[in-house]
Design a protein around this motif. Structure first.
Motif, short mmCIF file in Angstrom:
data_model
loop_
_atom_site.label_atom_id
_atom_site.label_comp_id
_atom_site.label_asym_id
_atom_site.label_seq_id
_atom_site.Cartn_x
_atom_site.Cartn_y
_atom_site.Cartn_z
N TYR A 86 8.47 -10.32 -22.84
CA TYR A 86 8.07 -10.79 -23.47
C TYR A 86 6.41 -11.48 -23.29
O TYR A 86 5.67 -11.07 -22.39
N PHE A 87 6.05 -12.54 -24.52
CA PHE A 87 4.99 -12.60 -24.19
C PHE A 87 4.26 -13.35 -22.66
O PHE A 87 5.06 -14.15 -22.26
N TYR A 88 2.58 -12.86 -22.36
CA TYR A 88 2.36 -13.61 -21.18
C TYR A 88 3.43 -13.62 -19.65
O TYR A 88 3.75 -14.59 -19.18
N ARG A 89 4.17 -11.71 -19.44
CA ARG A 89 4.44 -11.95 -19.01
C ARG A 89 3.85 -11.26 -17.44
O ARG A 89 2.72 -10.91 -17.87
N GLU A 142 1.43 -13.31 -15.66
CA GLU A 142 0.40 -13.96 -16.18
C GLU A 142 -1.02 -14.23 -15.66
O GLU A 142 -1.81 -14.17 -15.80
N GLU A 164 5.33 -6.88 -26.80
CA GLU A 164 4.79 -7.95 -26.83
C GLU A 164 3.51 -7.85 -25.32
O GLU A 164 2.49 -8.68 -25.16
N GLU A 165 2.76 -6.90 -24.63
CA GLU A 165 2.49 -7.10 -23.50
C GLU A 165 0.71 -6.78 -24.11
O GLU A 165 -0.48 -7.37 -23.78
N TYR A 202 -0.39 -7.20 -27.38
CA TYR A 202 -0.66 -8.62 -28.33
C TYR A 202 -1.05 -9.36 -27.11
O TYR A 202 -1.33 -10.82 -27.49
N SER A 203 -0.27 -10.15 -26.08
CA SER A 203 -0.42 -10.82 -25.39
C SER A 203 -2.18 -10.58 -24.43
O SER A 203 -2.89 -11.98 -24.08
N TRP A 255 -5.00 -13.15 -25.29
CA TRP A 255 -5.82 -13.86 -23.96
C TRP A 255 -6.95 -13.96 -23.87
O TRP A 255 -8.00 -14.92 -23.34
N LEU A 302 4.88 -18.97 -25.04
CA LEU A 302 3.55 -19.53 -25.61
C LEU A 302 3.99 -21.02 -25.80
O LEU A 302 4.68 -21.16 -26.06
#
Length: 282
Positions: free
Chosen positions: A81-84, A86, A121-122, A124-125, A129, A170
């Motif tokens: 998932y996004f921002y895993r 973080e 997701e990673e 693109y995160s 970021w 997000l």
């Protein structure tokens, strides 16, 4: 077979042959404890190909790279998932990139690799970021590459459409600026962001992976070593070492450690994360 136990699709010998095949191709360990998981996927592929038996299907696997790819795709784990994790993104912008640009000039290239990248997701995160949190992002030629052994997820990653769970961490502001909302449960990355990440197939245990992908300043390889045995971990880590520029950084998952795998990396402790560094050239 015990009362109430599900019938077994593969014999013990069939299971062993298949698990050895998967291990040689991917480094992932499967066995009797994951029989239900294995039986179901193999049965689906046998039906899809019209093979008359597992024996004939296995011969197809050995002779048809396309079918081998489809079977491997069905066994890969694509939970993300996004921002895993973080905290590693904080470390990226606060510590890793400031260190990597020492000696570089504006316009020089910085390469970041996310492997395995799953459905995107990673990587693109990382792109989001940096746009949000690194004020030098436009001063350098930042190249972000996402790689995976699973060809199906790479196609999904390049398409850039995601469900509610993927974007749940997000903020509404980030979703509004970097995605087109398709409906109540689907979002698609905006074209400019899709174009900022390139996707390429790569197998972590292939000793030529560094030669085919080039060298990177920073590699994110998270939550995959836990699926490997000691030998596959060593091969993977050696390959990642070869894919790093001198002084480059490797970020593993929070449950993973380099201890007992390799002594080639230096431990680098920063405020936000502990990562691993390839030694600088003397």
């Amino acid at each position: 077979m015990a009362i109430g136990e599900a019938p077994r699709y593969l014999s013990a010998g069939d299971l062993l042959r298949l698990c050895e095949f998967l291990y040689r191709r991917t480094g992932m360990l499967f066995g009797e404890t994951k029989r239900y998981y294995i039986d179901r996927r193999v049965a689906d592929r046998v039906a899809a190909t019209g093979a008359m038996s597992f024996g004939s299907y296995f011969n197809l696997l050995l002779s048809d790279p396309g079918e081998a790819e489809l079977l491997i795709n069905s066994f890969t784990v694509n939970e993300t998932y996004f921002y895993r994790e973080e905290h590693q993104l904080h470390c990226l912008s606060r510590s890793l990139l400031p260190d990597r640009i020492v000696g570089k000039r504006p316009g020089d290239r910085i390469r970041i690799w996310s492997i395995p990248c799953s459905t995107g997701e990673e990587p693109y995160s990382i792109a989001i970021w940096l746009l949000e949190n690194w004020n030098l992002v436009d001063a350098y030629n930042v190249e972000i590459v996402g790689s995976d052994i699973d060809s199906a997820v790479l196609r999904d990653a390049a398409f850039g459409e995601f469900g509610k769970r993927s974007v749940s961490r997000l903020s509404a502001d980030l979703r509004q600026r970097y995605f087109h909302q398709l409906d109540d449960a689907r979002w698609r990355i905006i074209p400019d962001l899709r174009e900022s990440v390139s996707f390429r197939a790569a197998n972590l245990i292939d000793r030529q992976v560094a030669e085919t992908q080039g060298e990177f300043d920073i590699i994110f390889c998270r939550n995959v070593l836990i699926y490997f045995d000691d030998e596959s971990r060593r091969r993977t880590v050696d390959n990642l070492y070869g894919a790093l520029l001198p002084g480059g950084y490797l970020c593993l998952g929070h449950t993973e450690s380099m201890s007992r795998i390799s002594t080639r990396f230096e431990i680098a402790r920063f405020e936000d994360a502990v990562v691993y560094r390839r030694a600088r050239e003397s």
